[in-house]
Design a protein around this motif. Structure first.
Motif, PDB file in Angstrom:
ATOM      1  N   GLY A 249      -1.701   8.021  -2.635  1.00  0.00           N
ATOM      2  CA  GLY A 249      -0.385   8.536  -2.299  1.00  0.00           C
ATOM      3  C   GLY A 249       0.573   8.567  -3.471  1.00  0.00           C
ATOM      4  O   GLY A 249       1.752   8.853  -3.319  1.00  0.00           O
ATOM      5  N   SER A 250       0.047   8.282  -4.678  1.00  0.00           N
ATOM      6  CA  SER A 250       0.930   8.227  -5.836  1.00  0.00           C
ATOM      7  C   SER A 250       1.222   9.610  -6.398  1.00  0.00           C
ATOM      8  O   SER A 250       2.107   9.794  -7.208  1.00  0.00           O
ATOM      9  N   GLY A 251       0.447  10.613  -5.958  1.00  0.00           N
ATOM     10  CA  GLY A 251       0.660  11.970  -6.456  1.00  0.00           C
ATOM     11  C   GLY A 251      -0.350  12.397  -7.499  1.00  0.00           C
ATOM     12  O   GLY A 251      -0.254  13.479  -8.050  1.00  0.00           O
ATOM     13  N   LYS A 252      -1.376  11.565  -7.758  1.00  0.00           N
ATOM     14  CA  LYS A 252      -2.296  11.913  -8.836  1.00  0.00           C
ATOM     15  C   LYS A 252      -3.139  13.147  -8.510  1.00  0.00           C
ATOM     16  O   LYS A 252      -3.347  14.003  -9.361  1.00  0.00           O
ATOM     17  N   SER A 253      -3.598  13.246  -7.260  1.00  0.00           N
ATOM     18  CA  SER A 253      -4.351  14.442  -6.883  1.00  0.00           C
ATOM     19  C   SER A 253      -3.456  15.678  -6.882  1.00  0.00           C
ATOM     20  O   SER A 253      -3.871  16.746  -7.327  1.00  0.00           O
TER      21      SER A 253
END
Lengths: 229, 240
Positions: free
Chosen positions: B37-41
Protein backbone atom coordinates in the motif's frame (compact mmCIF):
# COMPACT_ATOMS: atom_id res chain seq x y z
CA UNK A 1 -55.35 -43.18 -38.66
CA UNK A 2 -56.29 -43.15 -42.32
CA UNK A 3 -57.82 -39.71 -41.82
CA UNK A 4 -54.67 -38.41 -40.22
CA UNK A 5 -52.57 -39.75 -43.06
CA UNK A 6 -54.82 -38.08 -45.57
CA UNK A 7 -54.71 -34.78 -43.72
CA UNK A 8 -50.91 -34.71 -43.81
CA UNK A 9 -50.94 -35.91 -47.44
CA UNK A 10 -53.19 -32.97 -48.23
CA UNK A 11 -51.03 -30.56 -46.30
CA UNK A 12 -47.75 -31.71 -47.81
CA UNK A 13 -48.07 -33.39 -51.20
CA UNK A 14 -51.20 -32.24 -52.98
CA UNK A 15 -50.56 -29.40 -55.45
CA UNK A 16 -46.85 -29.74 -54.65
CA UNK A 17 -47.46 -27.94 -51.37
CA UNK A 18 -44.02 -29.01 -50.07
CA UNK A 19 -42.67 -26.37 -52.41
CA UNK A 20 -44.46 -23.73 -50.35
CA UNK A 21 -42.76 -25.00 -47.17
CA UNK A 22 -39.41 -25.00 -48.92
CA UNK A 23 -40.00 -21.44 -50.06
CA UNK A 24 -40.94 -20.50 -46.51
CA UNK A 25 -37.87 -22.21 -45.10
CA UNK A 26 -35.72 -20.33 -47.58
CA UNK A 27 -37.18 -17.01 -46.45
CA UNK A 28 -36.89 -17.90 -42.77
CA UNK A 29 -33.26 -19.01 -43.15
CA UNK A 30 -32.41 -15.96 -45.21
CA UNK A 31 -33.93 -13.54 -42.71
CA UNK A 32 -32.31 -15.40 -39.80
CA UNK A 33 -28.83 -15.47 -41.34
CA UNK A 34 -28.91 -11.81 -42.35
CA UNK A 35 -30.30 -10.85 -38.94
CA UNK A 36 -27.66 -12.89 -37.09
CA UNK A 37 -24.88 -11.27 -39.13
CA UNK A 38 -26.29 -7.81 -38.55
CA UNK A 39 -26.96 -8.59 -34.89
CA UNK A 40 -23.36 -9.66 -34.33
CA UNK A 41 -22.03 -6.59 -36.12
CA UNK A 42 -24.24 -4.21 -34.12
CA UNK A 43 -23.71 -6.18 -30.91
CA UNK A 44 -19.90 -6.17 -31.06
CA UNK A 45 -19.81 -2.51 -32.03
CA UNK A 46 -22.22 -1.37 -29.33
CA UNK A 47 -20.60 -3.55 -26.65
CA UNK A 48 -17.04 -2.39 -27.40
CA UNK A 49 -18.06 1.26 -27.68
CA UNK A 50 -20.10 0.94 -24.51
CA UNK A 51 -17.32 -0.66 -22.49
CA UNK A 52 -14.58 1.67 -23.68
CA UNK A 53 -16.63 4.87 -23.45
CA UNK A 54 -17.80 4.04 -19.92
CA UNK A 55 -14.23 4.45 -18.61
CA UNK A 56 -13.44 7.64 -20.45
CA UNK A 57 -14.54 11.23 -20.74
CA UNK A 58 -17.01 10.35 -23.49
CA UNK A 59 -19.60 8.83 -21.19
CA UNK A 60 -22.40 10.28 -23.37
CA UNK A 61 -21.57 7.76 -26.12
CA UNK A 62 -22.17 4.97 -23.68
CA UNK A 63 -25.42 6.77 -22.83
CA UNK A 64 -26.54 6.52 -26.46
CA UNK A 65 -25.75 2.81 -26.46
CA UNK A 66 -27.83 2.32 -23.35
CA UNK A 67 -30.79 4.23 -24.83
CA UNK A 68 -30.71 1.91 -27.85
CA UNK A 69 -30.53 -1.19 -25.66
CA UNK A 70 -33.30 0.05 -23.36
CA UNK A 71 -35.71 0.90 -26.18
CA UNK A 72 -35.15 -2.33 -28.10
CA UNK A 73 -35.41 -4.53 -25.04
CA UNK A 74 -38.31 -2.59 -23.63
CA UNK A 75 -40.69 -2.79 -26.59
CA UNK A 76 -42.26 -5.83 -28.26
CA UNK A 77 -40.53 -7.20 -31.32
CA UNK A 78 -43.73 -7.26 -33.35
CA UNK A 79 -44.39 -3.57 -32.70
CA UNK A 80 -40.80 -2.74 -33.71
CA UNK A 81 -41.29 -4.78 -36.85
CA UNK A 82 -44.49 -2.91 -37.76
CA UNK A 83 -42.97 0.49 -37.01
CA UNK A 84 -39.85 -0.11 -39.08
CA UNK A 85 -41.86 -1.67 -41.89
CA UNK A 86 -44.22 1.28 -42.10
CA UNK A 87 -41.35 3.72 -41.73
CA UNK A 88 -39.48 2.26 -44.67
CA UNK A 89 -42.39 0.92 -46.69
CA UNK A 90 -43.62 4.45 -47.30
CA UNK A 91 -40.79 4.71 -49.82
CA UNK A 92 -42.29 1.82 -51.82
CA UNK A 93 -40.55 -0.92 -53.79
CA UNK A 94 -38.76 -2.15 -50.69
CA UNK A 95 -37.83 -5.77 -50.26
CA UNK A 96 -39.79 -7.14 -47.29
CA UNK A 97 -37.18 -9.80 -46.63
CA UNK A 98 -34.48 -7.16 -46.27
CA UNK A 99 -36.71 -5.00 -44.10
CA UNK A 100 -37.45 -8.01 -41.92
CA UNK A 101 -33.79 -8.96 -41.67
CA UNK A 102 -32.79 -5.40 -40.76
CA UNK A 103 -35.48 -5.22 -38.11
CA UNK A 104 -34.61 -8.58 -36.55
CA UNK A 105 -30.91 -7.66 -36.77
CA UNK A 106 -31.43 -4.35 -34.96
CA UNK A 107 -33.47 -6.17 -32.35
CA UNK A 108 -30.98 -8.98 -31.88
CA UNK A 109 -28.10 -6.50 -31.75
CA UNK A 110 -29.32 -5.11 -28.44
CA UNK A 111 -29.33 -8.53 -26.81
CA UNK A 112 -26.04 -9.57 -28.39
CA UNK A 113 -24.47 -6.29 -27.20
CA UNK A 114 -25.39 -7.06 -23.60
CA UNK A 115 -24.11 -10.64 -23.89
CA UNK A 116 -20.81 -9.47 -25.36
CA UNK A 117 -20.45 -6.71 -22.77
CA UNK A 118 -20.79 -9.33 -20.05
CA UNK A 119 -18.18 -11.43 -21.88
CA UNK A 120 -15.71 -8.55 -22.13
CA UNK A 121 -16.17 -7.71 -18.48
CA UNK A 122 -15.54 -11.34 -17.52
CA UNK A 123 -11.97 -11.13 -18.86
CA UNK A 124 -9.31 -10.29 -16.30
CA UNK A 125 -8.11 -6.67 -16.45
CA UNK A 126 -4.55 -7.96 -16.62
CA UNK A 127 -5.15 -9.16 -20.18
CA UNK A 128 -5.80 -5.64 -21.41
CA UNK A 129 -2.82 -4.36 -19.43
CA UNK A 130 -0.55 -7.05 -20.83
CA UNK A 131 -1.62 -6.25 -24.38
CA UNK A 132 -1.19 -2.52 -23.89
CA UNK A 133 2.18 -2.95 -22.18
CA UNK A 134 3.45 -4.66 -25.32
CA UNK A 135 2.59 -1.56 -27.33
CA UNK A 136 -0.64 -2.78 -28.90
CA UNK A 137 -3.29 -0.08 -29.00
CA UNK A 138 -6.72 -0.38 -27.44
CA UNK A 139 -8.49 -1.63 -30.57
CA UNK A 140 -5.77 -4.18 -31.37
CA UNK A 141 -5.82 -5.54 -27.84
CA UNK A 142 -9.59 -5.70 -27.87
CA UNK A 143 -9.64 -7.54 -31.20
CA UNK A 144 -6.77 -9.96 -30.70
CA UNK A 145 -6.74 -10.55 -26.94
CA UNK A 146 -10.02 -9.65 -25.26
CA UNK A 147 -12.75 -10.49 -27.78
CA UNK A 148 -11.51 -13.99 -28.70
CA UNK A 149 -11.55 -14.93 -25.02
CA UNK A 150 -14.84 -13.15 -24.36
CA UNK A 151 -16.59 -14.84 -27.31
CA UNK A 152 -15.40 -18.22 -26.10
CA UNK A 153 -16.94 -17.59 -22.70
CA UNK A 154 -20.27 -16.37 -24.05
CA UNK A 155 -20.75 -18.82 -26.89
CA UNK A 156 -23.54 -20.73 -25.12
CA UNK A 157 -25.44 -17.51 -24.37
CA UNK A 158 -24.88 -16.31 -27.92
CA UNK A 159 -26.14 -19.61 -29.31
CA UNK A 160 -29.24 -19.25 -27.19
CA UNK A 161 -29.86 -15.79 -28.62
CA UNK A 162 -29.61 -17.12 -32.18
CA UNK A 163 -32.04 -19.93 -31.45
CA UNK A 164 -34.52 -17.42 -30.06
CA UNK A 165 -33.96 -15.26 -33.13
CA UNK A 166 -34.73 -18.06 -35.58
CA UNK A 167 -37.96 -18.80 -33.80
CA UNK A 168 -38.93 -15.16 -33.46
CA UNK A 169 -38.76 -14.69 -37.22
CA UNK A 170 -42.10 -16.50 -37.25
CA UNK A 171 -43.81 -13.14 -36.66
CA UNK A 172 -42.33 -11.80 -39.91
CA UNK A 173 -45.65 -12.67 -41.53
CA UNK A 174 -47.13 -9.41 -40.25
CA UNK A 175 -45.08 -7.44 -42.77
CA UNK A 176 -46.24 -9.54 -45.71
CA UNK A 177 -43.23 -11.83 -45.78
CA UNK A 178 -44.08 -15.40 -46.67
CA UNK A 179 -41.83 -17.16 -44.19
CA UNK A 180 -42.29 -20.70 -42.98
CA UNK A 181 -45.10 -19.87 -40.54
CA UNK A 182 -46.98 -17.76 -43.06
CA UNK A 183 -46.62 -20.50 -45.70
CA UNK A 184 -48.12 -23.01 -43.28
CA UNK A 185 -51.02 -20.66 -42.59
CA UNK A 186 -51.69 -20.23 -46.32
CA UNK A 187 -51.79 -23.97 -46.82
CA UNK A 188 -54.09 -24.37 -43.83
CA UNK A 189 -56.48 -21.84 -45.30
CA UNK A 190 -56.54 -23.83 -48.56
CA UNK A 191 -57.11 -27.27 -47.05
CA UNK A 192 -59.46 -26.04 -44.33
CA UNK A 193 -57.30 -27.97 -41.86
CA UNK A 194 -54.77 -25.72 -40.11
CA UNK A 195 -53.23 -28.18 -37.68
CA UNK A 196 -51.21 -30.47 -40.01
CA UNK A 197 -49.36 -27.63 -41.79
CA UNK A 198 -48.57 -25.99 -38.45
CA UNK A 199 -47.15 -29.24 -37.11
CA UNK A 200 -45.07 -29.62 -40.25
CA UNK A 201 -43.81 -26.05 -39.79
CA UNK A 202 -42.99 -26.74 -36.16
CA UNK A 203 -40.98 -29.80 -37.20
CA UNK A 204 -39.07 -27.69 -39.71
CA UNK A 205 -38.18 -25.11 -37.03
CA UNK A 206 -37.09 -27.91 -34.73
CA UNK A 207 -34.75 -29.34 -37.36
CA UNK A 208 -33.27 -25.91 -38.08
CA UNK A 209 -32.66 -25.17 -34.40
CA UNK A 210 -31.15 -28.61 -33.83
CA UNK A 211 -28.85 -28.04 -36.79
CA UNK A 212 -27.74 -24.72 -35.33
CA UNK A 213 -27.21 -26.28 -31.92
CA UNK A 214 -24.99 -28.93 -33.48
CA UNK A 215 -23.02 -26.29 -35.36
CA UNK A 216 -22.51 -24.29 -32.20
CA UNK A 217 -21.27 -27.23 -30.18
CA UNK A 218 -18.70 -28.02 -32.88
CA UNK A 219 -17.63 -24.39 -32.79
CA UNK A 220 -17.48 -24.42 -29.00
CA UNK A 221 -15.24 -27.45 -28.98
CA UNK A 222 -12.92 -25.89 -31.50
CA UNK A 223 -12.55 -22.75 -29.43
CA UNK A 224 -12.03 -24.67 -26.20
CA UNK A 225 -8.34 -25.32 -26.82
CA UNK A 226 -6.13 -23.68 -24.24
CA UNK A 227 -9.06 -23.65 -21.88
CA UNK A 228 -9.23 -23.94 -18.11
CA UNK A 229 -6.47 -23.38 -15.67
CA UNK B 1 16.62 7.14 -19.68
CA UNK B 2 13.61 7.51 -17.40
CA UNK B 3 13.01 10.62 -15.38
CA UNK B 4 10.02 11.48 -13.24
CA UNK B 5 9.39 15.01 -12.06
CA UNK B 6 7.11 15.53 -9.10
CA UNK B 7 5.09 12.46 -10.13
CA UNK B 8 1.71 12.34 -8.44
CA UNK B 9 -1.15 9.90 -8.53
CA UNK B 10 -4.38 10.11 -6.62
CA UNK B 11 -7.39 7.81 -6.63
CA UNK B 12 -10.16 10.22 -5.72
CA UNK B 13 -8.95 12.04 -2.65
CA UNK B 14 -6.51 9.29 -1.73
CA UNK B 15 -2.97 10.28 -2.64
CA UNK B 16 -0.99 7.20 -3.63
CA UNK B 17 2.06 8.93 -5.08
CA UNK B 18 3.02 12.23 -3.56
CA UNK B 19 5.76 13.79 -5.64
CA UNK B 20 8.31 11.28 -6.86
CA UNK B 21 11.48 12.61 -8.45
CA UNK B 22 13.89 10.09 -9.80
CA UNK B 23 16.26 9.61 -12.69
CA UNK B 24 17.06 6.15 -13.93
CA UNK B 25 20.05 5.84 -16.22
CA UNK B 26 20.72 3.29 -18.92
CA UNK B 27 22.00 0.03 -17.47
CA UNK B 28 20.82 0.72 -13.95
CA UNK B 29 18.96 -1.92 -11.97
CA UNK B 30 16.65 -0.12 -9.62
CA UNK B 31 14.84 -2.17 -7.01
CA UNK B 32 11.82 -0.62 -5.36
CA UNK B 33 10.74 -1.89 -1.96
CA UNK B 34 8.25 -0.71 0.58
CA UNK B 35 5.36 -1.85 2.74
CA UNK B 36 2.16 -2.92 1.01
CA UNK B 37 0.00 0.00 0.00
CA UNK B 38 3.02 2.29 -0.11
CA UNK B 39 2.51 3.08 -3.80
CA UNK B 40 5.45 1.12 -5.18
CA UNK B 41 3.40 -0.84 -7.71
CA UNK B 42 1.49 2.28 -8.70
CA UNK B 43 4.82 4.03 -9.25
CA UNK B 44 5.97 1.25 -11.56
CA UNK B 45 2.68 1.19 -13.45
CA UNK B 46 2.88 4.93 -13.96
CA UNK B 47 6.20 4.57 -15.76
CA UNK B 48 4.48 3.04 -18.81
CA UNK B 49 1.23 4.88 -18.18
CA UNK B 50 -0.85 1.84 -17.25
CA UNK B 51 -1.82 4.22 -14.47
CA UNK B 52 -2.20 7.77 -15.70
CA UNK B 53 -0.52 10.17 -13.28
CA UNK B 54 -2.62 12.98 -11.89
CA UNK B 55 0.35 15.32 -11.70
CA UNK B 56 3.98 15.76 -12.69
CA UNK B 57 5.88 14.52 -15.70
CA UNK B 58 7.56 11.34 -16.89
CA UNK B 59 10.31 11.50 -19.46
CA UNK B 60 11.47 8.44 -21.36
CA UNK B 61 14.35 8.61 -23.82
CA UNK B 62 13.81 12.33 -24.32
CA UNK B 63 10.02 12.15 -24.73
CA UNK B 64 7.54 13.50 -22.26
CA UNK B 65 5.19 10.51 -22.15
CA UNK B 66 2.69 12.29 -19.91
CA UNK B 67 2.14 14.70 -22.80
CA UNK B 68 -1.07 13.74 -24.61
CA UNK B 69 0.63 14.25 -27.99
CA UNK B 70 3.18 11.51 -27.34
CA UNK B 71 2.32 8.19 -28.95
CA UNK B 72 2.32 6.05 -25.84
CA UNK B 73 2.03 2.82 -27.83
CA UNK B 74 5.35 3.57 -29.50
CA UNK B 75 6.93 4.28 -26.12
CA UNK B 76 5.58 1.08 -24.61
CA UNK B 77 7.18 -0.99 -27.35
CA UNK B 78 10.49 -0.01 -25.76
CA UNK B 79 9.35 -0.72 -22.19
CA UNK B 80 8.79 -4.37 -21.39
CA UNK B 81 6.57 -5.16 -18.44
CA UNK B 82 6.22 -8.30 -16.35
CA UNK B 83 3.23 -8.71 -14.07
CA UNK B 84 2.65 -10.46 -10.78
CA UNK B 85 -0.14 -12.54 -12.36
CA UNK B 86 1.89 -13.32 -15.54
CA UNK B 87 -1.01 -12.29 -17.78
CA UNK B 88 -0.13 -14.65 -20.58
CA UNK B 89 -2.85 -14.84 -23.23
CA UNK B 90 -4.61 -18.13 -22.42
CA UNK B 91 -6.18 -18.54 -25.87
CA UNK B 92 -2.82 -18.40 -27.65
CA UNK B 93 0.04 -20.88 -27.67
CA UNK B 94 3.37 -19.96 -26.11
CA UNK B 95 4.75 -19.22 -29.57
CA UNK B 96 1.79 -17.00 -30.45
CA UNK B 97 2.06 -15.22 -27.10
CA UNK B 98 5.63 -14.28 -27.91
CA UNK B 99 5.25 -13.41 -31.59
CA UNK B 100 1.88 -11.63 -31.55
CA UNK B 101 3.03 -8.13 -30.69
CA UNK B 102 6.27 -7.98 -32.73
CA UNK B 103 4.45 -9.22 -35.83
CA UNK B 104 1.26 -7.17 -35.48
CA UNK B 105 3.25 -4.04 -34.76
CA UNK B 106 5.31 -4.61 -37.89
CA UNK B 107 8.66 -4.92 -36.14
CA UNK B 108 9.37 -8.36 -37.59
CA UNK B 109 7.74 -10.70 -40.05
CA UNK B 110 6.29 -13.97 -38.80
CA UNK B 111 9.41 -15.96 -39.66
CA UNK B 112 11.82 -13.60 -37.93
CA UNK B 113 9.58 -13.40 -34.90
CA UNK B 114 9.35 -17.18 -34.61
CA UNK B 115 13.08 -17.54 -34.94
CA UNK B 116 13.63 -14.94 -32.25
CA UNK B 117 11.03 -16.64 -30.04
CA UNK B 118 12.77 -20.00 -30.46
CA UNK B 119 16.11 -18.46 -29.53
CA UNK B 120 14.59 -16.96 -26.41
CA UNK B 121 12.79 -20.19 -25.52
CA UNK B 122 16.00 -22.13 -25.98
CA UNK B 123 17.72 -19.79 -23.62
CA UNK B 124 15.21 -20.52 -20.86
CA UNK B 125 15.12 -24.21 -21.74
CA UNK B 126 11.48 -24.29 -22.79
CA UNK B 127 11.78 -24.92 -26.51
CA UNK B 128 9.53 -27.96 -26.27
CA UNK B 129 6.75 -25.79 -24.84
CA UNK B 130 6.48 -23.61 -27.95
CA UNK B 131 3.16 -25.16 -28.99
CA UNK B 132 1.79 -25.60 -25.48
CA UNK B 133 -0.92 -23.37 -24.06
CA UNK B 134 -0.34 -21.34 -20.90
CA UNK B 135 -2.60 -23.57 -18.80
CA UNK B 136 -0.22 -26.46 -19.42
CA UNK B 137 2.67 -24.62 -17.76
CA UNK B 138 3.76 -24.25 -14.16
CA UNK B 139 3.79 -20.83 -12.55
CA UNK B 140 7.51 -20.46 -12.91
CA UNK B 141 7.37 -21.44 -16.57
CA UNK B 142 4.53 -18.98 -17.16
CA UNK B 143 6.48 -16.14 -15.65
CA UNK B 144 9.62 -16.96 -17.60
CA UNK B 145 7.54 -17.05 -20.80
CA UNK B 146 6.04 -13.70 -19.82
CA UNK B 147 9.55 -12.29 -19.45
CA UNK B 148 10.51 -13.73 -22.83
CA UNK B 149 7.37 -12.25 -24.38
CA UNK B 150 8.48 -8.83 -23.22
CA UNK B 151 12.05 -9.44 -24.37
CA UNK B 152 10.88 -10.37 -27.87
CA UNK B 153 10.13 -6.68 -28.42
CA UNK B 154 13.79 -5.79 -27.80
CA UNK B 155 12.88 -3.32 -25.05
CA UNK B 156 15.30 -0.72 -23.69
CA UNK B 157 14.00 -1.14 -20.17
CA UNK B 158 12.17 -3.91 -18.31
CA UNK B 159 9.64 -3.18 -15.59
CA UNK B 160 8.92 -5.97 -13.11
CA UNK B 161 5.86 -5.73 -10.88
CA UNK B 162 6.38 -8.23 -8.05
CA UNK B 163 7.28 -10.97 -10.55
CA UNK B 164 7.69 -13.72 -7.96
CA UNK B 165 4.87 -12.89 -5.53
CA UNK B 166 2.33 -15.24 -7.10
CA UNK B 167 4.71 -18.17 -7.41
CA UNK B 168 5.10 -21.27 -5.32
CA UNK B 169 8.33 -20.97 -3.30
CA UNK B 170 10.20 -23.62 -5.25
CA UNK B 171 9.63 -21.73 -8.49
CA UNK B 172 10.88 -18.36 -7.32
CA UNK B 173 14.48 -19.33 -7.98
CA UNK B 174 14.14 -20.03 -11.69
CA UNK B 175 12.50 -16.65 -12.32
CA UNK B 176 15.05 -14.75 -10.24
CA UNK B 177 17.87 -16.56 -12.04
CA UNK B 178 16.55 -15.39 -15.38
CA UNK B 179 16.22 -11.84 -14.08
CA UNK B 180 19.76 -11.96 -12.71
CA UNK B 181 21.03 -13.09 -16.11
CA UNK B 182 19.24 -10.19 -17.76
CA UNK B 183 20.77 -7.80 -15.29
CA UNK B 184 24.25 -9.17 -15.97
CA UNK B 185 23.73 -8.62 -19.67
CA UNK B 186 23.20 -4.95 -19.00
CA UNK B 187 19.42 -4.63 -19.31
CA UNK B 188 18.02 -1.56 -17.62
CA UNK B 189 15.58 -2.81 -15.00
CA UNK B 190 13.10 -1.41 -12.54
CA UNK B 191 11.93 -4.11 -10.15
CA UNK B 192 9.27 -3.98 -7.46
CA UNK B 193 9.89 -6.97 -5.24
CA UNK B 194 10.01 -8.42 -1.77
CA UNK B 195 13.03 -10.60 -2.58
CA UNK B 196 15.71 -8.92 -0.50
CA UNK B 197 18.48 -11.29 -1.49
CA UNK B 198 17.82 -10.52 -5.12
CA UNK B 199 17.85 -6.82 -4.35
CA UNK B 200 21.15 -7.10 -2.53
CA UNK B 201 22.75 -9.12 -5.30
CA UNK B 202 21.49 -7.38 -8.43
CA UNK B 203 20.44 -3.83 -7.64
CA UNK B 204 22.62 -0.87 -8.42
CA UNK B 205 20.27 1.25 -6.35
CA UNK B 206 17.40 0.56 -3.98
CA UNK B 207 14.46 2.86 -3.36
CA UNK B 208 12.34 2.66 -0.26
CA UNK B 209 8.88 4.06 -0.88
CA UNK B 210 6.43 4.74 1.90
CA UNK B 211 3.19 6.69 1.79
CA UNK B 212 3.81 7.76 -1.79
CA UNK B 213 7.24 9.24 -1.22
CA UNK B 214 10.77 8.03 -1.72
CA UNK B 215 11.92 7.90 1.87
CA UNK B 216 15.40 6.63 1.23
CA UNK B 217 17.53 5.57 -1.72
CA UNK B 218 20.98 4.11 -1.67
CA UNK B 219 23.34 1.45 -3.01
CA UNK B 220 22.48 -2.00 -1.60
CA UNK B 221 25.25 -2.30 0.95
CA UNK B 222 24.56 1.05 2.52
CA UNK B 223 20.84 0.52 2.23
CA UNK B 224 20.77 -2.70 4.18
CA UNK B 225 23.71 -2.21 6.54
CA UNK B 226 23.30 1.41 7.37
CA UNK B 227 19.68 2.53 6.97
CA UNK B 228 19.13 6.11 8.05
CA UNK B 229 15.43 6.80 8.06
CA UNK B 230 13.59 5.36 11.10
CA UNK B 231 10.78 3.98 8.91
CA UNK B 232 13.25 2.06 6.78
CA UNK B 233 14.96 0.77 9.92
CA UNK B 234 11.64 -0.44 11.20
CA UNK B 235 10.73 -2.02 7.86
CA UNK B 236 14.06 -3.83 7.56
CA UNK B 237 13.90 -5.08 11.13
CA UNK B 238 10.56 -6.67 10.32
CA UNK B 239 11.57 -8.48 7.15
CA UNK B 240 15.20 -9.45 7.69
Amino acid sequence: MEKLKEAFYNALIVDQRYMAYLGGIKVTVLISLLAIALGIAIGVLVAVVNVSAANSKMKWISGICNVYITIIRGTPLMVQLLIIYNLIFTSRNTNEIVVGAVCFGINSGAYVAEIIRAGIESIDKGQMEAGRSLGLNYIQTMRMIILPQAIRNILPALGNEFIVLIKETSVAGVIAVTDLTKAAQYIGSRTWDILPPLIIAAACYLVMVMGLTKLLSVFERRMARGDRN
Amino acid sequence: MIETRNLQKAFGSHKVLDGIDITIKKGEKVVVIGPSGSGKSTFLRCLNLLEVPTGGEIWFEGNNITDKKTDINKMRQKMGMVFQQFNLFPHLSVMENITLAPVKLGMMNQQEAEQKALELLKRIGLTEKADAYPNQLSGGQKQRIAIVRALAMNPDVMLFDEPTSALDPEMVGEVLDLMTQLAEEGMTMVVVTHEMRFAKKVATRILFIDEGKIVEENVPDEFFDNPKHPRLKEFLSKIL
